[in-house]
Scaffold this active site. Sequence first.
Site, mmCIF file in Angstrom:
data_model
loop_
_atom_site.group_PDB
_atom_site.id
_atom_site.type_symbol
_atom_site.label_atom_id
_atom_site.label_comp_id
_atom_site.label_asym_id
_atom_site.label_seq_id
_atom_site.Cartn_x
_atom_site.Cartn_y
_atom_site.Cartn_z
ATOM 1 N N LYS A 116 23.977 84.007 83.085
ATOM 2 C CA LYS A 116 23.242 83.185 84.041
ATOM 3 C C LYS A 116 21.797 83.662 84.039
ATOM 4 O O LYS A 116 21.512 84.822 84.348
ATOM 5 C CB LYS A 116 23.852 83.303 85.437
ATOM 6 C CG LYS A 116 23.306 82.291 86.433
ATOM 7 C CD LYS A 116 24.119 82.294 87.717
ATOM 8 C CE LYS A 116 23.675 81.181 88.649
ATOM 9 N NZ LYS A 116 24.510 81.131 89.881
ATOM 10 N N ASP A 138 10.033 81.339 83.515
ATOM 11 C CA ASP A 138 10.185 80.083 84.241
ATOM 12 C C ASP A 138 9.083 79.079 83.902
ATOM 13 O O ASP A 138 9.260 78.191 83.083
ATOM 14 C CB ASP A 138 10.232 80.344 85.746
ATOM 15 C CG ASP A 138 11.633 80.741 86.214
ATOM 16 O OD1 ASP A 138 12.606 80.270 85.613
ATOM 17 O OD2 ASP A 138 11.748 81.510 87.172
#
Length: 433
Positions: A138, A173
């Site tokens: 994850k 990100d």
Amino acid sequence: MNYAPLQGIKVVDFTSVQSGPSCTQLLAWLGADVTKIERPGSGDATRMELQFDPTEPSYYFLQLNSNKKSLTLDAATPDGHEILTKLIKECDIFVENLHPGAMDKLGFSWEVVHKLNPRCIYGTIKGFPTASKYADLKAYEPVAQVTAGAASTTGWYEGDNDVPTQSGAALGDSNTGMHLTIGLLAALMQRERTGEGVYVYQSMHNACLNLCRIKTRDQLTLDRIGYLTQFPQYPDGKFGDFVPRSGNTEGSGVLGWTYKCKGWENDPNAYVYVIFQRGAKDFEKACQAFGFQDWLTNPDFNTADARDRHKQQIIDRVQQFCLNKTKYEVTDLLSPYGVPVAPVLSTKEIMNEPSNYDGNTLVKINQGGKIGEFVTVGVPFTMSNYQPAYGPCPTLGGNTDEVLASLGYTVEQIAKFKSNGTTTPMPKAASSK
């Protein structure tokens, strides 16, 4: 002329948090019509994350979702599946960043979408390349940084603080969103020739690794000769078989370092960054700027290789030069001589600097209501014939009726979607005792 480069391009945004929304926001700012799909009742997770007011969306959400439309939709319901199918059939780009396998389970894999709309470009963000041994992890921002070499090469190189350190920049990100944007724009250009959409896969790991390119350069050099002359560990320290952390060294062949300036005892950002270039003329100009002309005839300093071997003495002397001057004074003294120098700026200083509000660097967006005006980072490049119009972020589901009507749904059908859990949450059943 102010022609939006992506005018007429329709984007279905099935992303959340930061990596995907940073990509789709840039597409919106470039003129694309972006419809953001949000979970009925709650929306993007960042709406309610790090809020300054429990009744308002957070700045986290606001800084990533300007100029979009919001459609609340549960794509797992039969009606939701149908609505998303219609959107995909009409769009140019579909973007998602759910966990691996989630879109397949929903019935909107690349293969399915390609059959629905062969011209649709399918953009996806995952943590790792599909072949990676870590593909099932994850992925969060730090996960990308620690597996791509950013953390192991960032931070101090000795003492108690010699620990892997993640960058303050969102390398995993927003950086991934920028990389995906490049891929999507390339796919649009390709479609002009082929008439067919493609699958664009962007991993957070690879986006982060791309910005760690020079560290792989350093590894190649280290493997070949066993040391790295630009690192503070050279010449007296020991090198292992991997690229170490290097503090505030510049990272290439020049000698760069961060120096304390006047007021550093109370201001954690009272520092300046100074670089000594390798060229003889550049070094001569730097010595004039500092008043260190004696270095020009000293064999310990008058060549770039010698400076590599005696870098600590250089750092120590420059540090004494800076201590009784502010970071701005040092910058003003050295820059006229062509010395690469800049003050270390805090986020407060950056956001208070009027020249940054040039229409793109930092922009002010009027959200209205209790939020009012907020600041965000604009499009990172400028175009000679286009200036983005930075608009507000959508309210949760604020464009649902509009989007559904554009797909041909009637008022009655739209009302049904609200009542059956497709676009608004189903009422919770009263608990029986």
